[in-house]
Design a protein around this motif. Structure first.
Motif, PDB file in Angstrom:
ATOM      1  N   ALA A   1      12.857   0.481  -7.877  1.00 19.85           N
ATOM      2  CA  ALA A   1      14.134   0.769  -7.227  1.00 19.85           C
ATOM      3  C   ALA A   1      14.124   0.319  -5.769  1.00 19.85           C
ATOM      4  CB  ALA A   1      14.446   2.260  -7.316  1.00 19.85           C
ATOM      5  N   VAL A   2      13.043   0.596  -5.055  1.00 21.97           N
ATOM      6  CA  VAL A   2      12.953   0.206  -3.645  1.00 21.97           C
ATOM      7  C   VAL A   2      12.936  -1.310  -3.515  1.00 21.97           C
ATOM      8  CG1 VAL A   2      11.452   0.230  -1.601  1.00 21.97           C
ATOM      9  CG2 VAL A   2      11.846   2.341  -2.890  1.00 21.97           C
ATOM     10  N   ILE A   3      12.078  -1.962  -4.266  1.00 22.63           N
ATOM     11  CA  ILE A   3      11.950  -3.421  -4.156  1.00 22.63           C
ATOM     12  C   ILE A   3      13.239  -4.114  -4.572  1.00 22.63           C
ATOM     13  CG2 ILE A   3      10.792  -5.451  -5.124  1.00 22.63           C
ATOM     14  CD1 ILE A   3       8.199  -3.853  -5.010  1.00 22.63           C
ATOM     15  N   SER A   4      13.842  -3.699  -5.684  1.00 18.04           N
ATOM     16  CA  SER A   4      15.073  -4.364  -6.125  1.00 18.04           C
ATOM     17  C   SER A   4      16.223  -4.093  -5.165  1.00 18.04           C
ATOM     18  CB  SER A   4      15.440  -3.940  -7.545  1.00 18.04           C
ATOM     19  OG  SER A   4      15.706  -2.554  -7.601  1.00 18.04           O
ATOM     20  N   GLY A   5      16.284  -2.893  -4.597  1.00 19.11           N
ATOM     21  CA  GLY A   5      17.338  -2.597  -3.621  1.00 19.11           C
ATOM     22  C   GLY A   5      17.227  -3.448  -2.375  1.00 19.11           C
ATOM     23  N   VAL A   6      16.026  -3.561  -1.847  1.00 18.21           N
ATOM     24  CA  VAL A   6      15.824  -4.400  -0.659  1.00 18.21           C
ATOM     25  C   VAL A   6      16.043  -5.869  -1.011  1.00 18.21           C
ATOM     26  CG1 VAL A   6      14.133  -5.156   1.066  1.00 18.21           C
ATOM     27  CG2 VAL A   6      14.269  -2.744   0.432  1.00 18.21           C
ATOM     28  N   LEU A   7      15.560  -6.290  -2.163  1.00 13.18           N
ATOM     29  CA  LEU A   7      15.721  -7.681  -2.592  1.00 13.18           C
ATOM     30  C   LEU A   7      17.185  -8.065  -2.686  1.00 13.18           C
ATOM     31  CD1 LEU A   7      14.604 -10.363  -3.771  1.00 13.18           C
ATOM     32  CD2 LEU A   7      14.740  -9.268  -6.001  1.00 13.18           C
ATOM     33  N   VAL A   8      17.980  -7.274  -3.369  1.00  8.45           N
ATOM     34  CA  VAL A   8      19.400  -7.596  -3.538  1.00  8.45           C
ATOM     35  C   VAL A   8      20.114  -7.599  -2.188  1.00  8.45           C
ATOM     36  CG1 VAL A   8      21.575  -6.744  -4.506  1.00  8.45           C
ATOM     37  CG2 VAL A   8      19.527  -6.835  -5.926  1.00  8.45           C
ATOM     38  N   THR A   9      19.814  -6.628  -1.350  1.00  5.78           N
ATOM     39  CA  THR A   9      20.452  -6.561  -0.034  1.00  5.78           C
ATOM     40  C   THR A   9      20.133  -7.795   0.806  1.00  5.78           C
ATOM     41  OG1 THR A   9      20.331  -4.154  -0.109  1.00  5.78           O
ATOM     42  CG2 THR A   9      20.668  -5.157   2.054  1.00  5.78           C
ATOM     43  N   VAL A  10      18.872  -8.167   0.837  1.00  7.12           N
ATOM     44  CA  VAL A  10      18.461  -9.336   1.627  1.00  7.12           C
ATOM     45  C   VAL A  10      19.040 -10.621   1.041  1.00  7.12           C
ATOM     46  CG1 VAL A  10      16.462 -10.736   2.301  1.00  7.12           C
ATOM     47  CG2 VAL A  10      16.394  -8.258   2.563  1.00  7.12           C
ATOM     48  N   MET A  11      19.001 -10.746  -0.279  1.00  5.86           N
ATOM     49  CA  MET A  11      19.509 -11.971  -0.913  1.00  5.86           C
ATOM     50  C   MET A  11      21.012 -12.134  -0.696  1.00  5.86           C
ATOM     51  SD  MET A  11      17.031 -13.702  -2.277  1.00  5.86           S
ATOM     52  CE  MET A  11      17.814 -14.774  -3.453  1.00  5.86           C
TER      53      MET A  11
ATOM     54  N   ASP B   1       0.824  -1.209   0.000  1.00  6.20           N
ATOM     55  CA  ASP B   1       0.000   0.000   0.000  1.00  6.20           C
ATOM     56  C   ASP B   1       0.860   1.262   0.000  1.00  6.20           C
ATOM     57  OD1 ASP B   1      -2.275  -1.535  -0.016  1.00  6.20           O
ATOM     58  OD2 ASP B   1      -2.489  -1.507   2.180  1.00  6.20           O
ATOM     59  N   LEU B   2       1.941   1.255   0.763  1.00  7.36           N
ATOM     60  CA  LEU B   2       2.846   2.406   0.786  1.00  7.36           C
ATOM     61  C   LEU B   2       3.551   2.577  -0.567  1.00  7.36           C
ATOM     62  CD1 LEU B   2       4.508   1.917   4.275  1.00  7.36           C
ATOM     63  CD2 LEU B   2       2.841   3.664   3.641  1.00  7.36           C
ATOM     64  N   LEU B   3       3.965   1.459  -1.152  1.00  8.49           N
ATOM     65  CA  LEU B   3       4.676   1.523  -2.427  1.00  8.49           C
ATOM     66  C   LEU B   3       3.760   1.893  -3.588  1.00  8.49           C
ATOM     67  CD1 LEU B   3       6.954  -1.620  -2.058  1.00  8.49           C
ATOM     68  CD2 LEU B   3       7.657   0.767  -1.901  1.00  8.49           C
ATOM     69  N   ALA B   4       2.477   1.617  -3.446  1.00  8.04           N
ATOM     70  CA  ALA B   4       1.534   1.905  -4.535  1.00  8.04           C
ATOM     71  C   ALA B   4       1.464   3.400  -4.847  1.00  8.04           C
ATOM     72  CB  ALA B   4       0.151   1.379  -4.182  1.00  8.04           C
ATOM     73  N   ALA B   5       1.765   4.229  -3.872  1.00  2.06           N
ATOM     74  CA  ALA B   5       1.718   5.679  -4.087  1.00  2.06           C
ATOM     75  C   ALA B   5       2.922   6.181  -4.881  1.00  2.06           C
ATOM     76  CB  ALA B   5       1.652   6.396  -2.746  1.00  2.06           C
ATOM     77  N   LEU B   6       3.960   5.374  -4.969  1.00  2.00           N
ATOM     78  CA  LEU B   6       5.165   5.781  -5.684  1.00  2.00           C
ATOM     79  C   LEU B   6       5.036   5.514  -7.176  1.00  2.00           C
ATOM     80  CD1 LEU B   6       7.898   4.291  -3.324  1.00  2.00           C
ATOM     81  CD2 LEU B   6       7.177   6.676  -3.480  1.00  2.00           C
ATOM     82  N   PRO B   7       5.762   6.245  -7.994  1.00  2.00           N
ATOM     83  CA  PRO B   7       5.809   5.914  -9.420  1.00  2.00           C
ATOM     84  C   PRO B   7       6.461   4.541  -9.610  1.00  2.00           C
ATOM     85  CG  PRO B   7       6.829   8.062  -9.000  1.00  2.00           C
ATOM     86  CD  PRO B   7       6.506   7.451  -7.675  1.00  2.00           C
ATOM     87  N   MET B   8       6.183   3.904 -10.726  1.00  2.00           N
ATOM     88  CA  MET B   8       6.654   2.541 -10.953  1.00  2.00           C
ATOM     89  C   MET B   8       8.170   2.433 -10.860  1.00  2.00           C
ATOM     90  SD  MET B   8       5.838  -0.276 -13.894  1.00  2.00           S
ATOM     91  CE  MET B   8       6.329   0.717 -15.250  1.00  2.00           C
ATOM     92  N   ALA B   9       8.920   3.386 -11.386  1.00  2.00           N
ATOM     93  CA  ALA B   9      10.386   3.331 -11.327  1.00  2.00           C
ATOM     94  C   ALA B   9      10.870   3.387  -9.880  1.00  2.00           C
ATOM     95  CB  ALA B   9      10.996   4.468 -12.138  1.00  2.00           C
ATOM     96  N   ALA B  10      10.243   4.197  -9.063  1.00  2.00           N
ATOM     97  CA  ALA B  10      10.624   4.288  -7.653  1.00  2.00           C
ATOM     98  C   ALA B  10      10.288   2.990  -6.919  1.00  2.00           C
ATOM     99  CB  ALA B  10       9.932   5.468  -6.987  1.00  2.00           C
ATOM    100  N   ARG B  11       9.120   2.417  -7.218  1.00  2.00           N
ATOM    101  CA  ARG B  11       8.753   1.120  -6.616  1.00  2.00           C
ATOM    102  C   ARG B  11       9.763   0.050  -6.978  1.00  2.00           C
ATOM    103  NH1 ARG B  11       2.762   0.214  -8.493  1.00  2.00           N
ATOM    104  NH2 ARG B  11       3.499   1.789  -9.920  1.00  2.00           N
TER     105      ARG B  11
END
Length: 94
Positions: free
Chosen positions: A44-54, A32-42
């Motif tokens: 960037a956030v998801i891929s950044g967290v994904l790579v860090t966690v992985m 829900d929080l990410l839905a307010a962001l533009p697709m590129a920002a979403r």
């Protein structure tokens, strides 16, 4: 199929499944929080967290388990001495 190939295939499958699980968890928790962001920002956030966690959490733990499960030989100590090559011209020194 060699043990090294089995280990690589197993690691690929497990990495994909783990990445899928991390993305699903991120979307479930913060969708829900990410839905307010533009697709590129979403993305960037998801891929950044994904790579860090992985890289820092998931794969270090899974790589040992997968290597043992697939039966690949464990890497030994680094070889010492000169590597095979013509008069050392192929060797890069840093």
């Amino acid at each position: 199929m060699s043990a090294a190939v089995r280990a690589r295939l197993a690691m690929t499958l497990v990495a994909w499944l783990a990445a899928f699980a991390v993305v699903m968890a991120l979307l479930a928790l913060f969708g829900d929080l990410l839905a307010a962001l533009p697709m590129a920002a979403r993305a960037a956030v998801i891929s950044g967290v994904l790579v860090t966690v992985m890289v820092n959490v998931v794969m270090p733990r899974l790589s040992t388990v997968i290597t043992r499960w697939a039966g690949a030989p464990r890497p030994g100590p680094a070889p010492t001495g000169r590597t095979a090559g013509r008069s050392g011209q192929d060797t890069i020194h840093l």
